[in-house]
Design a protein around this motif. Structure first.
Motif, PDB file in Angstrom:
ATOM      1  N   UNK A   1       0.710  -1.200   0.044  1.00 27.09           N
ATOM      2  CA  UNK A   1       0.101   0.071  -0.042  1.00 27.09           C
ATOM      3  C   UNK A   1       0.806   1.276  -0.069  1.00 27.09           C
ATOM      4  N   UNK A   2       1.908   1.354   0.709  1.00 31.00           N
ATOM      5  CA  UNK A   2       2.767   2.632   0.932  1.00 31.00           C
ATOM      6  C   UNK A   2       3.465   2.606  -0.344  1.00 31.00           C
ATOM      7  N   UNK A   3       3.884   1.595  -0.973  1.00 26.12           N
ATOM      8  CA  UNK A   3       4.691   1.640  -2.280  1.00 26.12           C
ATOM      9  C   UNK A   3       3.960   2.141  -3.205  1.00 26.12           C
ATOM     10  N   UNK A   4       2.553   1.450  -3.355  1.00 28.84           N
ATOM     11  CA  UNK A   4       1.452   2.373  -4.375  1.00 28.84           C
ATOM     12  C   UNK A   4       1.250   3.946  -4.242  1.00 28.84           C
ATOM     13  N   UNK A   5       1.193   4.170  -2.849  1.00 31.41           N
ATOM     14  CA  UNK A   5       1.111   5.458  -2.494  1.00 31.41           C
ATOM     15  C   UNK A   5       2.261   6.580  -2.828  1.00 31.41           C
ATOM     16  N   UNK A   6       3.784   5.960  -2.939  1.00 27.44           N
ATOM     17  CA  UNK A   6       4.861   6.451  -3.181  1.00 27.44           C
ATOM     18  C   UNK A   6       4.817   6.920  -4.729  1.00 27.44           C
ATOM     19  N   UNK A   7       4.362   5.853  -5.570  1.00 24.39           N
ATOM     20  CA  UNK A   7       4.309   5.845  -6.955  1.00 24.39           C
ATOM     21  C   UNK A   7       3.366   7.001  -7.364  1.00 24.39           C
ATOM     22  N   UNK A   8       2.406   7.339  -6.561  1.00 27.52           N
ATOM     23  CA  UNK A   8       1.419   8.267  -6.851  1.00 27.52           C
ATOM     24  C   UNK A   8       2.073   9.555  -6.800  1.00 27.52           C
ATOM     25  N   UNK A   9       2.665   9.702  -5.434  1.00 32.27           N
ATOM     26  CA  UNK A   9       3.591  10.952  -5.048  1.00 32.27           C
ATOM     27  C   UNK A   9       4.512  11.179  -5.977  1.00 32.27           C
ATOM     28  N   UNK A  10       5.242  10.431  -6.399  1.00 27.32           N
ATOM     29  CA  UNK A  10       6.617  10.679  -7.465  1.00 27.32           C
ATOM     30  C   UNK A  10       5.786  11.092  -8.720  1.00 27.32           C
ATOM     31  N   UNK A  11       4.804  10.649  -9.341  1.00 32.99           N
ATOM     32  CA  UNK A  11       4.037  10.876 -10.547  1.00 32.99           C
ATOM     33  C   UNK A  11       3.418  12.509 -10.329  1.00 32.99           C
ATOM     34  N   UNK A  12       3.031  12.706  -9.069  1.00 36.97           N
ATOM     35  CA  UNK A  12       2.716  14.301  -8.927  1.00 36.97           C
ATOM     36  C   UNK A  12       3.681  15.237  -8.732  1.00 36.97           C
ATOM     37  N   UNK A  13       4.784  14.505  -8.384  1.00 38.13           N
ATOM     38  CA  UNK A  13       6.067  15.692  -8.488  1.00 38.13           C
ATOM     39  C   UNK A  13       6.887  15.296  -9.894  1.00 38.13           C
ATOM     40  N   UNK A  14       6.162  15.023 -10.822  1.00 34.65           N
ATOM     41  CA  UNK A  14       6.478  14.948 -12.285  1.00 34.65           C
ATOM     42  C   UNK A  14       8.070  14.506 -12.495  1.00 34.65           C
ATOM     43  N   UNK A  15       8.316  13.138 -11.697  1.00 29.60           N
ATOM     44  CA  UNK A  15       9.953  12.662 -11.720  1.00 29.60           C
ATOM     45  C   UNK A  15       9.960  12.123 -13.370  1.00 29.60           C
ATOM     46  N   UNK A  16      11.106  12.347 -13.766  1.00 30.63           N
ATOM     47  CA  UNK A  16      11.515  11.622 -15.175  1.00 30.63           C
ATOM     48  C   UNK A  16      11.572  10.182 -15.169  1.00 30.63           C
ATOM     49  N   UNK A  17      11.947   9.729 -14.023  1.00 26.83           N
ATOM     50  CA  UNK A  17      11.912   8.279 -14.026  1.00 26.83           C
ATOM     51  C   UNK A  17      11.830   7.516 -12.614  1.00 26.83           C
ATOM     52  N   UNK A  18      12.133   6.324 -12.469  1.00 25.54           N
ATOM     53  CA  UNK A  18      11.744   5.676 -11.129  1.00 25.54           C
ATOM     54  C   UNK A  18      12.677   4.483 -11.070  1.00 25.54           C
ATOM     55  N   UNK A  19      13.420   4.412 -10.136  1.00 23.70           N
ATOM     56  CA  UNK A  19      14.322   3.246  -9.543  1.00 23.70           C
ATOM     57  C   UNK A  19      13.578   2.520  -8.251  1.00 23.70           C
ATOM     58  N   UNK A  20      13.231   1.402  -8.567  1.00 26.52           N
ATOM     59  CA  UNK A  20      12.628   0.689  -7.408  1.00 26.52           C
ATOM     60  C   UNK A  20      13.083  -0.771  -7.289  1.00 26.52           C
ATOM     61  N   UNK A  21      13.096  -1.056  -5.841  1.00 23.81           N
ATOM     62  CA  UNK A  21      13.211  -2.418  -5.289  1.00 23.81           C
ATOM     63  C   UNK A  21      12.078  -2.873  -4.628  1.00 23.81           C
TER      64      UNK A  21
END
Length: 342
Positions: A106-126
Motif C-alpha cells: 500500500x505504501x509502495x503504491x502511494x509513493x508511486x502516486x506521489x512521485x508522479x505528482x512530483x513529475x519525476x522523469x523516471x523511477x528506480x525501485x526495489x
C-alpha cells in the motif's frame, strides 16, 4: 519585498520594461541589448531574485529528478545502493527523491502516486515483500515514465532490471556448506512471491541435488527474514527429527538472529551447525562468529541501475528494448561456516 517571492514581473514593473524582455535577459538571450541585459541582471541581483528551476524544467517537460523506492534505508545493501544512485545521478545533473516502502504494498503504491505528482522523469525501485499486485508499475508504463527494477524485481512485461544471479549465488553458498561437511542443510527462505527468494530457494535445491543430498521440505522455513525470525526459525528447526548441521539463510539479518539464538542454546558454530548468510551486511564481519555470506555490491548495482534509467530517460535505449543486467557476486568465507582448511 520577500526575496523568495521576487518574480520577473516585479523586476519588469520596477524597471518599466516588458516582462518578456526581462525573461529573455535572465535566459541570456541575444535578442536583448547588452546595456538592457546588464541593467536587468543588476536589479535581479539587488532584489535577490531566484530563478524557479522547477517551473523552467516543467516548460521543458523535464524536472531532472528521479524517484527511488527501497524497502528499508536502514539495510546496508539499500543504503549502499542509494549511495551509488546519488553519485551517478548527481554527475548527470539529476536530483533524487528517496522513499522507503517499509515492506508495504500500500505504501509502495502511494509513493508511486506521489512521485508522479512530483513529475519525476523516471523511477528506480526495489519492491516490497508484500508486492504481489503490479498495477502501479503498469500505470508508469501507461504514462511513459521509464523505470528500472534493482535487486528485488517482478515479472511484468517490458521491464528493465539490474540484478544478481540469485540462483548461482545460493548454489555457491550451499555448495560451500557441503564442502564443509554439512549433510543436513536447512534453508531459512524469504517470501516466495519475490523472484529473488524464489531463485535462492531453487539454488539451494539444485546444490543438494548435485551432491545427492535428499531435499526435505520441512527443512525450508519461510519468513520475512527479520532478526526475530532467526530465533523463531531455529526453535522450529530443532523440534524436527533431523540432526541439522548447516543452515543457508536468505539474508544476513535472519542469519544474525539465528547465530544469537544458537549461542544462547550453547550450540557450537560452526562445529555443530555451520551458517551462511546473504548480502554482506556491515555487522556480518564483526558478529561472533563472523558470518560467511554472499557479497553483492549495492554501490555497483545502484550505479548501473541509474545509468540504465538515465539512458531510458534520454532515449539512448531504443523504444521497446528492455535490458536485464547481471552484477557479479562472490562468497566471503568467515568463521561461521569454516570447519575444514582448504
Amino acid at each position: 519585498m520577500d526575496n523568495n517571492e521576487v518574480t520577473i514581473h516585479d523586476i519588469a514593473n520596477i524597471l518599466e520594461i516588458d516582462s518578456s524582455t526581462v525573461s529573455r535577459a535572465l535566459n541570456n538571450s541575444p535578442r536583448v541589448a547588452k546595456k538592457t541585459k546588464d541593467k536587468i541582471l543588476a536589479k535581479a541581483n539587488e532584489l535577490g531574485y531566484q530563478r524557479n528551476h522547477l517551473a523552467s524544467n516543467l516548460r521543458k517537460s523535464k524536472t531532472f529528478t528521479i524517484g527511488v523506492i527501497v524497502p528499508r534505508i536502514s539495510r546496508h545493501f539499500f543504503s549502499s545502493a542509494i549511495a551509488g544512485i546519488e553519485e551517478t545521478a548527481f554527475k548527470a545533473g539529476y536530483n533524487v527523491i528517496i522513499c522507503q516502502s517499509l515492506e508495504s504494498l500500500e505504501r509502495e503504491q502511494s509513493i508511486i502516486d506521489t512521485l508522479l505528482a512530483n513529475r519525476v522523469d523516471g523511477v528506480l525501485v526495489s519492491i516490497s515483500m508484500e508486492t504481489i499486485n503490479y498495477n502501479h508499475f503498469k500505470g508508469l508504463q501507461q504514462r511513459n515514465i521509464p523505470f528500472v527494477f534493482f535487486d528485488r524485481h517482478c515479472n511484468i512485461s517490458e521491464n528493465s532490471k539490474v540484478v544478481i544471479d540469485d540462483f548461482e549465488a545460493a548454489f555457491t553458498a550451499v555448495e560451500h556448506l557441503i564442502e564443509q561437511k554439512s549433510t543436513e542443510i536447512a534453508h531459512f527462505a524469504g517470501p516466495q512471491n519475490l523472484e529473488i527468494y524464489k531463485n535462492r530457494f531453487k539454488g539451494y535445491k539444485a546444490a543438494l541435488e548435485k551432491y545427492n543430498i535428499p531435499f526435505r521440505e520441512e527443512l525450508v522455513i519461510t519468513s520475512t527474514l527479520m532478526e526475530k525470525d532467526g530465533s523463531e526459525n531455529v526453535k522450529k528447526l530443532l523440534a524436527l527429527p533431523y540432526k541439522v548441521d548447516g543452515i543457508f539463510c536468505a539474508n544476513d539479518v535472519v542469519a544474525i538472529g539465528t547465530i544469537q539464538h544458537l549461542k544462547k542454546m550453547n550450540i557450537k558454530i560452526p562445529e555443530e551447525i555451520a551458517i551462511v548468510g546473504f548480502s554482506n551486511e556491515s555487522i556480518s564481519s564483526v558478529i561472533e562468529p563472523a558470518l560467511t555470506t554472499i557479497n553483492q555490491s549495492g554501490t555497483e548495482i545502484g550505479n548501473v541501475a541509474t545509468k540504465l534509467l538515465l539512458d531510458k530517460i534520454s532515449n539512448k535505449t531504443k523504444k521497446g528494448i528492455h535490458e536485464t543486467i547481471i552484477v557479479k557476486t562472490n562468497l566471503i568465507e568467515r568463521t561461521s561456516s569454516l570447519r575444514t582448511k582448504k
